[in-house]
Scaffold this motif. Structure first.
Motif, short mmCIF file in Angstrom:
data_model
loop_
_atom_site.label_atom_id
_atom_site.label_comp_id
_atom_site.label_asym_id
_atom_site.label_seq_id
_atom_site.Cartn_x
_atom_site.Cartn_y
_atom_site.Cartn_z
N SER A 1 -10.57 -7.51 -1.26
CA SER A 1 -9.84 -6.48 -0.52
C SER A 1 -10.37 -5.10 -0.85
O SER A 1 -10.54 -4.25 0.03
CB SER A 1 -8.33 -6.57 -0.77
OG SER A 1 -8.04 -6.46 -2.15
N ARG A 2 -10.68 -4.86 -2.11
CA ARG A 2 -11.24 -3.56 -2.52
C ARG A 2 -12.59 -3.31 -1.83
O ARG A 2 -12.86 -2.22 -1.33
CB ARG A 2 -11.38 -3.52 -4.03
CG ARG A 2 -11.80 -2.17 -4.54
CD ARG A 2 -11.72 -2.10 -6.04
NE ARG A 2 -10.30 -2.07 -6.39
CZ ARG A 2 -9.81 -2.52 -7.53
NH1 ARG A 2 -10.58 -3.03 -8.44
NH2 ARG A 2 -8.52 -2.46 -7.76
N ALA B 1 -4.45 -4.57 4.38
CA ALA B 1 -4.40 -5.33 3.13
C ALA B 1 -2.97 -5.84 2.97
O ALA B 1 -2.05 -5.05 2.78
CB ALA B 1 -4.81 -4.45 1.96
N ASP C 1 -10.42 -0.49 10.98
CA ASP C 1 -9.17 -0.46 10.22
C ASP C 1 -9.04 -1.74 9.40
O ASP C 1 -9.44 -2.82 9.83
CB ASP C 1 -7.97 -0.35 11.16
CG ASP C 1 -7.88 1.01 11.83
OD1 ASP C 1 -8.48 1.97 11.31
OD2 ASP C 1 -7.22 1.10 12.88
N VAL C 2 -8.48 -1.60 8.20
CA VAL C 2 -8.26 -2.73 7.31
C VAL C 2 -6.78 -2.79 6.98
O VAL C 2 -6.16 -1.78 6.63
CB VAL C 2 -9.06 -2.60 5.99
CG1 VAL C 2 -8.77 -3.77 5.06
CG2 VAL C 2 -10.55 -2.50 6.28
N THR D 1 -4.12 -9.32 -0.68
CA THR D 1 -4.28 -8.65 -1.97
C THR D 1 -3.50 -9.45 -2.98
O THR D 1 -2.82 -10.41 -2.63
CB THR D 1 -3.71 -7.22 -1.93
OG1 THR D 1 -2.31 -7.29 -1.71
CG2 THR D 1 -4.37 -6.38 -0.87
N LEU E 1 -11.91 -2.54 1.89
CA LEU E 1 -11.36 -1.19 2.07
C LEU E 1 -12.44 -0.13 1.91
O LEU E 1 -12.43 0.90 2.60
CB LEU E 1 -10.23 -0.94 1.09
CG LEU E 1 -8.93 -1.69 1.40
CD1 LEU E 1 -8.00 -1.69 0.18
CD2 LEU E 1 -8.24 -1.10 2.61
#
Length: 163
Positions: free
Chosen positions: A130-131, A143, A140-141, A115, A134
Motif C-alpha cells: 500500500s505504501r 487504501a 487515485d488510490v 492496509t 500511494l
C-alpha cells in the motif's frame, strides 16, 4: 465517471485483501466501471533463484496456482463472481506494488489496496504494497484499512500464541 473507468484491486487471498476486494466491487458498481482484480506472484525462492535453475513446468504450475488463488478469492468473498460488475482477472509475475501501479496507469483509474499489520520480516524484504502504491500510482488510490473484526481476531491470535 466516464465509460472505461476501471477499479484495479490487489488481491492475495488474505482476509485483508478480501476486505479490499469487497470495497473495490462497491466502487466499480458505484462508478459503473470494470473491476480488474490483480494477483501478483513471484517464483518460490525469488526471481534470482529461478534464473539460476529455470524449470518451465514448475513455472507453469506456479502461474496456474496464482490463477486458482485469484478465483478462490472471489469464491471466499462472494461465493463466485459478483453480479452486475464486469470483472477481469489478471495474474502478474512480479512484485505486487509495481504490478498494481503499472496496471492502474490511467488517470481515471482507481487503485484499491488493503492496509494493515504486516510482519517486520515481510516488510523488510517486500516493503509495504500500500505504501508503494500511494507513492508511485498515477491515479487515485484507496487504501482500505483493516476492519475492527480483523484487528480483534489478530490480537486474539497473537495473545493465544504468546501464552
Amino acid at each position: 465517471m466516464a465509460q472505461g473507468t476501471r477499479v484495479v484491486v490487489g488481491v492475495s487471498g488474505s482476509l485483508r485483501s478480501l476486505g479490499a476486494l469487497h470495497r473495490a466491487v462497491e466502487e466499480a458498481r458505484r462508478r459503473g466501471g470494470e473491476l480488474v482484480a490483480v494477483l501478483a506472484w513471484i517464483p518460490v525462492g525469488g526471481e534470482a533463484s529461478y534464473r539460476r535453475a529455470p524449470c518451465t513446468p514448475l513455472l507453469a504450475a506456479w502461474e496456474n496456482a496464482a490463477a486458482a488463488r485469484l478465483e478462490q478469492a472471489f469464491l471466499d468473498a462472494f461465493g463466485g463472481r459478483p453480479e452486475g460488475v464486469p470483472v477481469r482477472l489478471v495474474t502478474v509475475r512480479g512484485e505486487a506494488g509495481t504490478a498494481l501501479t503499472e496496471l492502474a496507469d490511467r488517470p481515471d483509474d482507481l487503485l484499491v489496496v488493503s492496509t494493515g499489520r504486516q510482519g517486520g520480516l515481510m516488510r523488510l524484504f517486500h516493503g509495504g504494497v500500500s505504501r508503494h502504491c500511494l507513492a508511485h500510482a498515477h491515479c487515485d488510490v484507496l487504501a482500505v484499512p483493516t476492519s475492527e473484526l480483523l484487528r480483534d481476531l489478530d490480537r486474539s491470535l497473537r495473545h493465544r500464541t504468546a501464552v
